[in-house]
Scaffold this motif. Structure first.
Motif, PDB file in Angstrom:
ATOM      1  N   SER A   1       0.841  -1.203   0.000  1.00 57.31           N
ATOM      2  CA  SER A   1       0.000   0.000   0.000  1.00 57.31           C
ATOM      3  C   SER A   1       0.872   1.248   0.000  1.00 57.31           C
ATOM      4  O   SER A   1       0.554   2.240  -0.660  1.00 57.31           O
ATOM      5  CB  SER A   1      -0.924   0.010   1.219  1.00 57.31           C
ATOM      6  OG  SER A   1      -1.739  -1.136   1.212  1.00 57.31           O
ATOM      7  N   LYS A   2       1.968   1.185   0.747  1.00 62.67           N
ATOM      8  CA  LYS A   2       2.867   2.338   0.772  1.00 62.67           C
ATOM      9  C   LYS A   2       3.486   2.553  -0.605  1.00 62.67           C
ATOM     10  O   LYS A   2       3.557   3.678  -1.098  1.00 62.67           O
ATOM     11  CB  LYS A   2       3.975   2.117   1.799  1.00 62.67           C
ATOM     12  CG  LYS A   2       3.495   2.307   3.220  1.00 62.67           C
ATOM     13  CD  LYS A   2       4.670   2.363   4.153  1.00 62.67           C
ATOM     14  CE  LYS A   2       4.251   2.995   5.460  1.00 62.67           C
ATOM     15  NZ  LYS A   2       5.402   3.169   6.348  1.00 62.67           N
ATOM     16  N   ALA A   3       3.934   1.458  -1.229  1.00 61.59           N
ATOM     17  CA  ALA A   3       4.541   1.581  -2.552  1.00 61.59           C
ATOM     18  C   ALA A   3       3.530   2.117  -3.562  1.00 61.59           C
ATOM     19  O   ALA A   3       3.880   2.797  -4.508  1.00 61.59           O
ATOM     20  CB  ALA A   3       5.063   0.224  -3.007  1.00 61.59           C
TER      21      ALA A   3
ATOM     22  N   ALA B   1       0.172   5.090  -0.485  1.00 59.88           N
ATOM     23  CA  ALA B   1      -0.514   5.371   0.775  1.00 59.88           C
ATOM     24  C   ALA B   1       0.492   5.949   1.767  1.00 59.88           C
ATOM     25  O   ALA B   1       1.583   5.408   1.927  1.00 59.88           O
ATOM     26  CB  ALA B   1      -1.139   4.104   1.345  1.00 59.88           C
TER      27      ALA B   1
ATOM     28  N   LEU C   1      10.932   4.817  -2.197  1.00 61.51           N
ATOM     29  CA  LEU C   1      10.683   3.921  -1.067  1.00 61.51           C
ATOM     30  C   LEU C   1      11.857   3.961  -0.109  1.00 61.51           C
ATOM     31  O   LEU C   1      11.742   3.592   1.052  1.00 61.51           O
ATOM     32  CB  LEU C   1      10.473   2.484  -1.552  1.00 61.51           C
ATOM     33  CG  LEU C   1       9.141   2.202  -2.248  1.00 61.51           C
ATOM     34  CD1 LEU C   1       9.071   0.740  -2.667  1.00 61.51           C
ATOM     35  CD2 LEU C   1       7.963   2.543  -1.339  1.00 61.51           C
TER      36      LEU C   1
ATOM     37  N   LEU D   1      -6.885   3.786  -3.079  1.00 59.89           N
ATOM     38  CA  LEU D   1      -6.093   4.496  -2.071  1.00 59.89           C
ATOM     39  C   LEU D   1      -6.095   5.993  -2.342  1.00 59.89           C
ATOM     40  O   LEU D   1      -6.065   6.804  -1.417  1.00 59.89           O
ATOM     41  CB  LEU D   1      -4.655   3.971  -2.060  1.00 59.89           C
ATOM     42  CG  LEU D   1      -4.477   2.553  -1.519  1.00 59.89           C
ATOM     43  CD1 LEU D   1      -3.066   2.042  -1.791  1.00 59.89           C
ATOM     44  CD2 LEU D   1      -4.775   2.526  -0.030  1.00 59.89           C
TER      45      LEU D   1
END
Ligand SMILES: Nc1ncnc2c1ncn2[C@@H]1O[C@H](COP(=O)(O)OP(=O)(O)O)[C@@H](O)[C@H]1O
Ligand SMILES: [Mg+2]
Lengths: 402, 225
Positions: free
Chosen positions: A312-314, A317, B54, B110
């Motif tokens: 989800s972060k990638a 989010a 990331l 999202l």
């Protein structure tokens, strides 16, 4: 994420682990049901007692011999000591106030009653005619005590339904002479078979004129004097009247305790409210336990869904969004659990009413709000820690660990 | 469009310093097709994760579409990732309880895109990727190649500027792997910047620009004619 999507996503992820979800729902709903049911019963008990008291009439003022130690009029004064007797002469003087609607002196004792060889022990109440109205007593047959001067020790009695049954069976009691202690007295009436009064079962009572009771019990002192005010507005005036009259007659000492129904009622009301709150609080602890369970299970869920959270972060989010997703799940759990619990609680109180119809065990609105609020609150608070842990996951590691 | 200046990333493992990126400078133009190759542990993934926001460099500057992204906070980084970057992983990383279509639409979900709009955008992608008869299947009902197609559709549904793929064929048989590479190349021909990390020379040598990373440094940067 849109709110509706967040709810749908949360429900789907709850649905993907059914056993875990069901366990948490169970814990949550039991907690809420306990709060609802216990407060319902507590509140029902309070209403029941309040109702019992108001059936006595809130205009009633009770005068008890002896001064209460404490300043306020609490039921504790009922067990106060007796320094100087309250007498029939006191009662007669008190009756002369203009705020007085009715007045009756009372004596209480135990006595043997016998008729044609049958004998039993009964609670004896000495009083006067107005007690019929003041205590809402019902007559089954015959007459009640005659309206006459309270000093006349007329040897008559009114007997309770059970006393009547046990002594006379199917036979006529009216006009019969019974033996009360060492005296003969004539039965003039039989009480109806319902209700309790003076804390005694009216079925087992024998009521006689107060002066006769004083003879039987060999006492000058009264147990108490009941005074009914003309209306609620004059109760204060009545109290002043009682104090000044007693002080005048007792050499300047106000050595009586005055209890109003209001104050007794207020005290009981307060005690039972506190009791209900305490019980609700104890039940609330089970909600906190449910909350801790939710926290543990959420921590497990975070550990299990590490990859999903990293993903989800990638996919864009942020930390706040990850937290919001997990907190939403916990809130969904606790609100669904809360609603099930409400259902269970109401079903339980419905059952309680079936078994004890006198008890109005409907949970008060505040308890429903409090139970749901606590459920949501614990769900929220106990999901914050797991949610924060999830939000802080390093996405690279989260995605790598499988 | 993408510019790294003297970027370093140092890990400390058991008291030892590991330079996963050692003063790497690299510029990538819009629409480029670039492969990153090198031995295992040379820093390929770290480089790709840095490009994808990331991972944050310990030193150096990173300009993405002219913006210095090294100083952005978490929410800002998430927003940039959502708008400009698409990720593809060796292990697909699909969510098992969601259908193929739901997995594809996840970035839109999202980002707060409405259900109607999501369907509107996923349907043509599902068709173009040959997944029409699989859109309501869950990942465990799909073949490896189909899973990676779903993952690619998911990566491009938000119309990113860059597509970053870390060993996209690493978990596929030769045939499906070639299939996936063709799909990615098609997307690149449509104008999408494509960066593929691989240790498979057959895959890496198809790219027009090939970078070789050794010990956290760019050892070679070759363009094919
Ligand atoms: N989170 C991390 N913590 C510690 N060391 C790491 C971490 N990520 C990568 N490394 C180390 O950095 C080096 C480069 O790793 P990586 O970029 O994954 O290489 P590659 O993808 O080329 O195999 C390796 O030595 C690896 O052990
Ligand atoms: Mg790697």
């Amino acid at each position: 994420m849109r709110p509706l999507d967040a709810i749908g996503y949360g429900l789907a992820s709850l649905g993907s682990n059914r056993i875990r979800t069901l366990l948490m729902l169970l814990a949550m709903s039991i907690g809420v049901a306990a709060v609802v049911l216990l407060t319902g019963i507590g509140n029902g008990a309070r209403l029941y007692i309040v109702d019992q008291f108001s059936s006595l009439g809130t205009n009633l003022v009770i005068v008890i011999p002896g001064r209460a130690e404490t300043a306020s009029n609490t039921p504790a004064t009922l067990v106060g000591e007796t320094p100087r007797d309250l007498t029939l002469a006191d009662a007669r003087a008190l009756a002369r106030g203009d705020a007085v609607q009715r007045l009756t002196p009372i004596n209480i004792g135990e006595m043997n009653i016998a008729w044609r060889g049958k004998e039993r022990q009964v609670p004896l109440v000495g009083s006067t005619a107005p007690i019929l109205e003041i205590h809402h007593l019902q007559m089954d047959r015959g007459a009640f005590l005659p309206e006459e001067d309270m000093e006349i020790a007329r040897p008559v009695c009114v007997i309770g339904a059970k006393v009547h049954r046990e002594l006379f069976g199917q036979q006529n009691a009216l006009g019969e002479l019974v033996r009360l202690g060492g005296f003969r007295c004539r039965v003039i009436g039989v009480l109806g078979s319902e209700g309790r009064s003076l804390g005694l079962d009216t079925e087992e009572l024998v009521i006689v004129p107060v002066a006769f009771a004083q003879m039987l019990l060999n006492t000058e002192g009264l147990f108490r004097i009941l005074i009914e005010a003309k209306d609620l507005g004059v109760i204060d005036r009545l109290k002043t009247h009682i104090k000044t009259t007693i002080a005048k007659r007792h050499y300047g000492e106000e050595d009586v305790t005055i209890i109003t129904q209001d104050s007794v009622l207020a005290t009981f009301d307060k005690i039972l409210k506190v009791l209900t709150l305490t019980v609700a609080g104890i039940a609330g602890i089970s909600l906190v336990v449910a909350g801790i369970l939710i926290m543990n299970v959420m921590l497990m869920a975070v550990a299990q869904r590490t990859a999903e959270i990293g993903l989800s972060k990638a996919l864009g989010a942020g930390q706040l969004q990850i937290m919001a997703m997990l907190v939403t799940e916990a809130l969904l759990l606790s609100s669904i659990g809360g609603l099930i619990g409400l259902g269970l609680g109401f079903a339980g109180s419905w059952l309680a009413v079936q078994f004890y119809p006198a008890l109005n065990a409907t949970p008060p609105p505040w308890a429903i709000a409090a139970a749901l609020g606590t459920a949501l609150g614990t769900g929220f608070i106990f999901s914050l820690l797991p949610a924060r842990r999830a939000a802080r996951l390093d996405p690279i590691r989260a995605l790598a660990g499988h | 469009m993408i510019e790294l200046r003297e970027v370093s990333r140092i890990f400390h493992v058991g008291g030892q310093e590991v330079r996963a990126m050692d003063r790497i400078s690299l510029a990538i133009q819009p629409g480029e097709y670039l492969s990153i190759m090198g031995p295992s542990g040379s820093g390929k993934s770290t480089l790709l994760n840095t490009l994808g926001l990331l991972d944050t460099p310990d030193s150096g500057a990173y300009l993405l579409q002219g913006q210095d992204v090294t100083s952005l906070n978490d929410a800002q980084l998430a927003a940039v990732r959502s708008r400009t970057i698409g990720f593809i992983f060796q292990f697909f990383h699909l969510i098992p309880r969601l259908t193929a279509q739901q997995n594809i639409e996840l970035p839109l979900l999202l980002a707060g895109v409405s259900r109607r709009e999501r369907t509107l955008r996923s349907t043509p992608l599902i068709e173009a990727f040959g997944l029409s008869d699989r859109s309501n299947h869950r990942p465990d009902e799909l073949s490896g190649g189909q899973r990676q197609r779903v993952a690619i559709a998911r990566a491009v549904i938000n119309k990113p500027a860059v597509l970053l793929a870390d060993e996209p064929t690493g978990n596929l048989d030769r045939h499906s792997g070639a299939d996936i590479i063709e799909l990615l190349e098609g997307l690149n021909q449509g104008g999408l910047t494509l960066v593929v990390v691989t240790h498979d020379p057959e895959v890496g040598e198809r790219a027009r620009r090939q970078i070789r990373v050794v010990d956290g440094r760019i050892a070679a940067d070759v363009r094919r004619a």
